[in-house]
Enzyme design. Structure first.
Site, PDB file in Angstrom:
ATOM      1  N   ASP A  59      10.133 -30.091  10.248  1.00  0.00           N
ATOM      2  CA  ASP A  59       9.207 -28.977  10.422  1.00  0.00           C
ATOM      3  C   ASP A  59       9.513 -28.157  11.665  1.00  0.00           C
ATOM      4  O   ASP A  59      10.107 -28.623  12.629  1.00  0.00           O
ATOM      5  CB  ASP A  59       7.760 -29.463  10.460  1.00  0.00           C
ATOM      6  CG  ASP A  59       7.510 -30.566  11.490  1.00  0.00           C
ATOM      7  OD1 ASP A  59       8.439 -31.337  11.788  1.00  0.00           O
ATOM      8  OD2 ASP A  59       6.382 -30.644  12.001  1.00  0.00           O
TER       9      ASP A  59
ATOM     10  N   GLU B 226       6.296 -33.726  11.816  1.00  0.00           N
ATOM     11  CA  GLU B 226       6.344 -34.439  13.104  1.00  0.00           C
ATOM     12  C   GLU B 226       5.501 -33.716  14.135  1.00  0.00           C
ATOM     13  O   GLU B 226       4.868 -34.365  14.989  1.00  0.00           O
ATOM     14  CB  GLU B 226       7.796 -34.552  13.584  1.00  0.00           C
ATOM     15  CG  GLU B 226       7.962 -35.421  14.836  1.00  0.00           C
ATOM     16  CD  GLU B 226       7.688 -34.674  16.132  1.00  0.00           C
ATOM     17  OE1 GLU B 226       7.269 -35.327  17.123  1.00  0.00           O
ATOM     18  OE2 GLU B 226       7.884 -33.435  16.168  1.00  0.00           O
TER      19      GLU B 226
END
Length: 475
Positions: A127, A194
């Site tokens: 991400d 994350e």
């Protein structure tokens, strides 16, 4: 399987030093105190063996460099990494991995079985962050993307997850070409979210350790802006912090600002709580135990002459050990209630303290696995470029892969993302060094950063999966 982590000499030396979570940071050092690095060095490739390095650099020029630029230019926010995950899955399948998509919402898992032996996972997070890129790279992101609740933001890879994915595929391609050099099972993880601290938990809750081969070892890396390009740093034991988010809703009795005696001012009370919280670390923690309590946001009031009914404090709380974490969180609740009581509020008016149930636990680098991996990396890059550093108070949900009933030995190391020359320029100007999570951050020399990370992960994987005598690889 885990017994293969130790050479015979290291196993004897470690008889008095268990790699449990009770090992402190001081028990293991880069020089091998507690875990003799020299006892493990016999398993690594000889220094000067550059065939792997040349192959990785060639593959970067031919394939991985363009893949990195693709990821950088096309970032996606947490739990929205659909195109990113699809491209990672495509890359894994191209070199023979069995790939499962949609693990933990948008996560992917690739499995390559290569005979008998241990199982190793390599993980990359996928991400990006909601910020406008302000770099001068030709492949800078111009993406406007939606988050998981439909809000639109500029998006960029300000935390170098694009380098993590590129190096993961780089290592996968090398290991898939070298199946005669290792034996066992390789599991690749493309992890979502994350940055929210939720992705690893989502994958574990979706059966990562039940639906796929249970690892004997976990390995990953992170690109750090403040580490010089060409250097690898690490810390054995607790390396990154527990990260808790706490909200304190302070109740009061509102009224006119001209008549404060008729009110119970929540801003005054919240201010007393903010000041009192500073004593948790300075006066209640053992001075040798790290801890942080930061009030990052204070929301209250609407107008100059109005005393409102409520104030809202937002805190980040950092620690390493579970015991210190519990002490800090209990202390926050106690102090909030005590300050309200001293101000004359009734128990039903005491502040409401909410602690997010899903938190990022401290990253624990298994000392034995760390020692072995460091020995491998030093043999390739030299001791001057693989250095132990102090732990940091940042958080990383990679810790979750160790924090299960299986207690899988886990190791994360850090790879340099900014050239030494640029770091020195910032120091000379008296400016803060560049940081991850800033709009200006992209690796100065992505080729060196990514190829070094790829080489390190590949070399450590080949060592951990080296065939035992009499064993043979092959699909």
């Amino acid at each position: 399987m885990k017994l293969r982590l130790l050479s015979a000499a290291a196993a004897l030396a470690l008889a008095a030093c268990s790699p449990s979570e009770n090992v402190t940071d001081s028990d293991v050092s880069a020089s091998g105190e507690g875990v003799p690095v020299d006892g493990l060095a016999q398993t690594v490739a000889a220094p000067g063996d550059d065939a792997l390095r040349e192959a990785i650099r060639g593959d970067y020029s031919a394939h991985i460099g363009a893949l990195y630029e693709h990821f950088h230019a096309n970032p996606e926010l947490s739990f929205m990494e659909t195109q990113t995950a699809a491209r990672l899955a495509e890359e894994m399948r191209a070199v023979g991995f069995e790939v499962t998509e949609g693990v933990g919402r948008t996560g992917i898992v690739g499995v390559l079985r290569n005979g008998e032996g241990p199982t190793l996972t390599l993980r990359a997070d996928m991400d990006a962050l909601p910020m406008q890129e302000n770099t001068d790279v030709s492949y800078a992101s111009t993406v406007i993307g939606q988050d998981r609740i439909g809000q639109e933001f500029p998006v960029m890879h300000a935390c170098a997850h694009d380098t993590h994915m590129a190096a993961l595929i780089g290592a996968a391609r090398q290991l898939a070409e070298r199946t005669d050099e290792w034996s066992g099972t390789l599991v690749l993880i493309g992890q979502p979210a994350e940055e929210l601290g939720l992705g690893a938990v989502a994958m574990l809750d979706d059966g990562l350790y039940e639906r796929f081969p249970l690892p004997d070892f976990n390995l990953s890396f992170h690109t750090f802006a403040s580490t010089p390009v060409g250097d690898i740093t690490y810390h054995p034991g607790y390396a990154m912090a527990n990260v808790d988010s706490v909200d304190i809703y302070v109740q009061g009795r509102g009224g006119h600002g001209a008549y404060p005696h008729t009110t119970k001012d929540p801003i005054y009370l919240a201010s007393q709580i903010v000041v009192a919280l500073q004593g948790l670390v300075s006066r209640e923690l053992n001075p040798l135990e790290p801890g942080v309590v930061t009030v990052g946001a204070f929301h209250a009031g609407t107008k100059h002459n109005i005393i409102g009914p409520e104030a809202h404090l937002q805190l980040t709380v950092r620690s390493y050990s579970d015991e210190v974490r519990a002490q800090l969180l209990e202390g926050i609740q106690r102090i909030a209630a005590a300050q309200a009581a001293s101000y004359g509020l009734e128990p039903d008016e005491y502040p409401r303290v909410e602690i997010e149930q899903t938190y990022t636990p401290s990253l624990y680098n298994d000392p034995v696995l760390a020692a072995r991996a460091v020995s491998v990396m030093r043999s390739r890059f030299g001791s001057d470029h693989v250095r132990e550093v102090p732990p940091i108070m940042g958080g990383e949900d990679y810790s979750q892969y160790h924090r299960t009933e299986h207690q899988v030995p886990t190791f994360m190391f850090w790879v340099g993302g900014t050239t030494q020359e640029r770091l020195e320029e910032y120091d000379a100007r008296g400016q803060s060094r560049p940081s991850n999570h800033t709009p200006e951050f992209a690796p100065d020399d992505p080729m060196t950063t990514i190829t070094q990370a790829t080489e390190a992960m590949t070399a450590v994987a080949l060592d951990l999966l080296a065939p035992m005598e009499g064993a043979a690889g092959g699909n």
